[in-house]
Scaffold this motif. Structure first.
Motif, PDB file in Angstrom:
ATOM      1  N   VAL A 174     -21.199  38.309  24.453  1.00 14.81           N
ATOM      2  CA  VAL A 174     -21.076  37.492  22.999  1.00 14.81           C
ATOM      3  C   VAL A 174     -22.518  37.187  22.471  1.00 14.81           C
ATOM      4  O   VAL A 174     -23.437  36.810  23.239  1.00 14.81           O
ATOM      5  N   PRO A 175     -22.633  37.633  21.358  1.00 11.55           N
ATOM      6  CA  PRO A 175     -24.069  37.251  20.548  1.00 11.55           C
ATOM      7  C   PRO A 175     -24.241  35.683  20.586  1.00 11.55           C
ATOM      8  O   PRO A 175     -23.305  35.056  20.305  1.00 11.55           O
ATOM      9  N   ALA A 176     -25.426  35.505  21.129  1.00 12.05           N
ATOM     10  CA  ALA A 176     -25.554  34.012  21.171  1.00 12.05           C
ATOM     11  C   ALA A 176     -26.981  33.615  20.708  1.00 12.05           C
ATOM     12  O   ALA A 176     -27.743  34.390  20.723  1.00 12.05           O
ATOM     13  N   ALA A 177     -27.368  32.446  19.937  1.00 12.78           N
ATOM     14  CA  ALA A 177     -28.473  32.043  19.617  1.00 12.78           C
ATOM     15  C   ALA A 177     -28.524  30.412  19.821  1.00 12.78           C
ATOM     16  O   ALA A 177     -27.699  29.952  20.181  1.00 12.78           O
ATOM     17  N   LEU A 178     -29.776  30.041  19.533  1.00 12.99           N
ATOM     18  CA  LEU A 178     -30.021  28.569  19.550  1.00 12.99           C
ATOM     19  C   LEU A 178     -30.450  28.060  18.330  1.00 12.99           C
ATOM     20  O   LEU A 178     -31.398  28.617  17.635  1.00 12.99           O
ATOM     21  N   ALA A 199     -21.665  25.219  22.004  1.00 16.28           N
ATOM     22  CA  ALA A 199     -22.011  24.397  23.118  1.00 16.28           C
ATOM     23  C   ALA A 199     -23.183  23.516  22.762  1.00 16.28           C
ATOM     24  O   ALA A 199     -23.828  23.564  21.732  1.00 16.28           O
ATOM     25  N   GLY A 200     -23.239  22.227  23.599  1.00 22.14           N
ATOM     26  CA  GLY A 200     -24.163  21.290  23.122  1.00 22.14           C
ATOM     27  C   GLY A 200     -25.270  21.008  24.506  1.00 22.14           C
ATOM     28  O   GLY A 200     -24.623  20.990  25.438  1.00 22.14           O
ATOM     29  N   ASP A 248     -28.401  23.059  20.262  1.00 14.83           N
ATOM     30  CA  ASP A 248     -27.123  23.732  20.136  1.00 14.83           C
ATOM     31  C   ASP A 248     -26.969  25.223  20.485  1.00 14.83           C
ATOM     32  O   ASP A 248     -27.754  25.957  20.183  1.00 14.83           O
ATOM     33  N   LEU A 249     -26.007  25.599  21.023  1.00 13.43           N
ATOM     34  CA  LEU A 249     -25.691  27.007  21.374  1.00 13.43           C
ATOM     35  C   LEU A 249     -24.965  27.567  20.291  1.00 13.43           C
ATOM     36  O   LEU A 249     -23.801  26.857  19.958  1.00 13.43           O
ATOM     37  N   LEU A 250     -25.268  28.533  19.513  1.00 11.07           N
ATOM     38  CA  LEU A 250     -24.590  29.179  18.559  1.00 11.07           C
ATOM     39  C   LEU A 250     -23.848  30.569  19.073  1.00 11.07           C
ATOM     40  O   LEU A 250     -24.735  31.502  19.855  1.00 11.07           O
ATOM     41  N   LEU A 251     -22.663  30.670  18.608  1.00 12.10           N
ATOM     42  CA  LEU A 251     -21.885  32.165  19.075  1.00 12.10           C
ATOM     43  C   LEU A 251     -21.413  32.581  17.484  1.00 12.10           C
ATOM     44  O   LEU A 251     -20.970  32.176  16.753  1.00 12.10           O
ATOM     45  N   LEU A 285     -28.818  29.225  28.991  1.00  8.06           N
ATOM     46  CA  LEU A 285     -27.511  28.981  28.275  1.00  8.06           C
ATOM     47  C   LEU A 285     -27.434  30.501  27.520  1.00  8.06           C
ATOM     48  O   LEU A 285     -26.288  31.243  27.554  1.00  8.06           O
ATOM     49  N   ALA A 286     -28.191  30.464  26.590  1.00  2.00           N
ATOM     50  CA  ALA A 286     -27.973  31.706  25.559  1.00  2.00           C
ATOM     51  C   ALA A 286     -28.246  32.936  26.290  1.00  2.00           C
ATOM     52  O   ALA A 286     -27.506  34.055  26.119  1.00  2.00           O
ATOM     53  N   GLU A 287     -29.177  33.137  27.289  1.00  4.11           N
ATOM     54  CA  GLU A 287     -29.446  34.324  28.006  1.00  4.11           C
ATOM     55  C   GLU A 287     -28.277  34.543  28.990  1.00  4.11           C
ATOM     56  O   GLU A 287     -27.730  35.779  29.077  1.00  4.11           O
TER      57      GLU A 287
END
Length: 276
Positions: free
Chosen positions: A112-116, A134-135, A121-124, A102-104
């Protein structure tokens, strides 16, 4: 909100089933929960890599039965039934494998910058103020043919900032559009499900070995929890405090306390994970 453009199930099946890695795929307009539906389908013998997407969920849920808002046509609410032939101890990694996919995918497809946030949880955002986009939820299903897992992902795509839920506690919500992305939900669904199938293939092919596949290192690289001072709530009267130093090969978060001792906590034991 403007009238949403709904997903075309026939086109998705052509791309992801007829010419793709999945066995079956359905898109429904509304349901209670795609995970709940696929858990029931698993009990009836539904095939490995069966996909269910809902335009709207009326009883969407996250970990510990927390509510997940799923308005019609605004997100990607998808569950996948998996029957991997791996050791039972490896199954805890499936939500983390989905997190990597999901993050990749978000980074590659939207910019969009994304992390976990460990574990699900997906962080934006920009890194200074991460928001939840996202969850991920996994439900295990025991049956006569062994253990199956229903893996669900709920991604906020088209919600405008003013339409996002403002629940008490936890991270504020955001969406891909609220972060400035122009997203075609069908193209995003294809990209995400293709990426997840490729990663899960590699993971499954090595019997769930996240070290040999490089998945552990990929997860660590995406995990914003590492290096943070955290408070892990395990119950009403039990907490672990310290610096999150690692994700181990079992998918556990390793926390080093001020006295130098380290504790590894499993996602299933955690009620809340907060920065402290």
């Amino acid at each position: 909100m403007t009238t949403p453009v709904l997903l075309d199930g026939a086109r998705l099946r052509a791309r992801l089933v007829d010419r793709g890695p999945y066995r079956a795929l359905d898109v429904v307009t509304v349901t209670g929960s795609t995970n709940t539906d696929l858990v029931a389908a698993a009990g009836r013998g539904a095939a490995d890599r069966t996909v269910l997407i809902a335009e709207e969920q009326q009883a969407g849920r996250g970990r510990l039965q927390r509510q997940w808002a799923s308005p019609r046509g605004c997100g990607l609410f998808v569950s996948v039934l998996l029957r991997p032939d791996v050791p039972p101890t490896a199954l805890a990694w499936l939500p983390l494998v989905a997190g990597v996919a999901l993050a990749e995918t978000v980074r590659r497809e939207t910019g969009v910058p994304a992390a976990l946030k460990w574990p699900n949880d997906l962080l934006l955002g920009d890194g200074d103020e991460w928001l939840k986009g996202a969850g991920i939820l996994a439900d295990a299903v025991a049956g006569p043919d062994g253990m199956a897992v229903v893996l669900g992902m709920g991604v906020n795509v088209h919600q405008r900032p003013e339409d996002l839920p403002r629940g008490a506690g936890g991270l504020p919500a955001t969406s891909l559009v609220a972060q400035g992305a122009d997203v075609d939900r069908e193209a995003f669904a294809v990209a995400l499900l293709t990426a997840f199938a490729e990663l899960e293939d590699v993971w499954r092919g090595t019997g769930g070995d996240v070290v040999a596949t490089g998945l552990l290192d990929r997860y660590r690289a995406l995990c914003s929890t590492l290096g943070q001072q955290v408070r892990v709530e395990l119950g009403p009267d039990e907490q672990v405090r310290g610096v999150a130093t690692d994700i181990d090969a079992a998918g556990r978060l390793v926390v080093r306390a001020a006295d130098g001792t380290s504790t590894a906590v499993s996602a299933g034991d955690v009620v809340h994970l907060r920065r402290s």
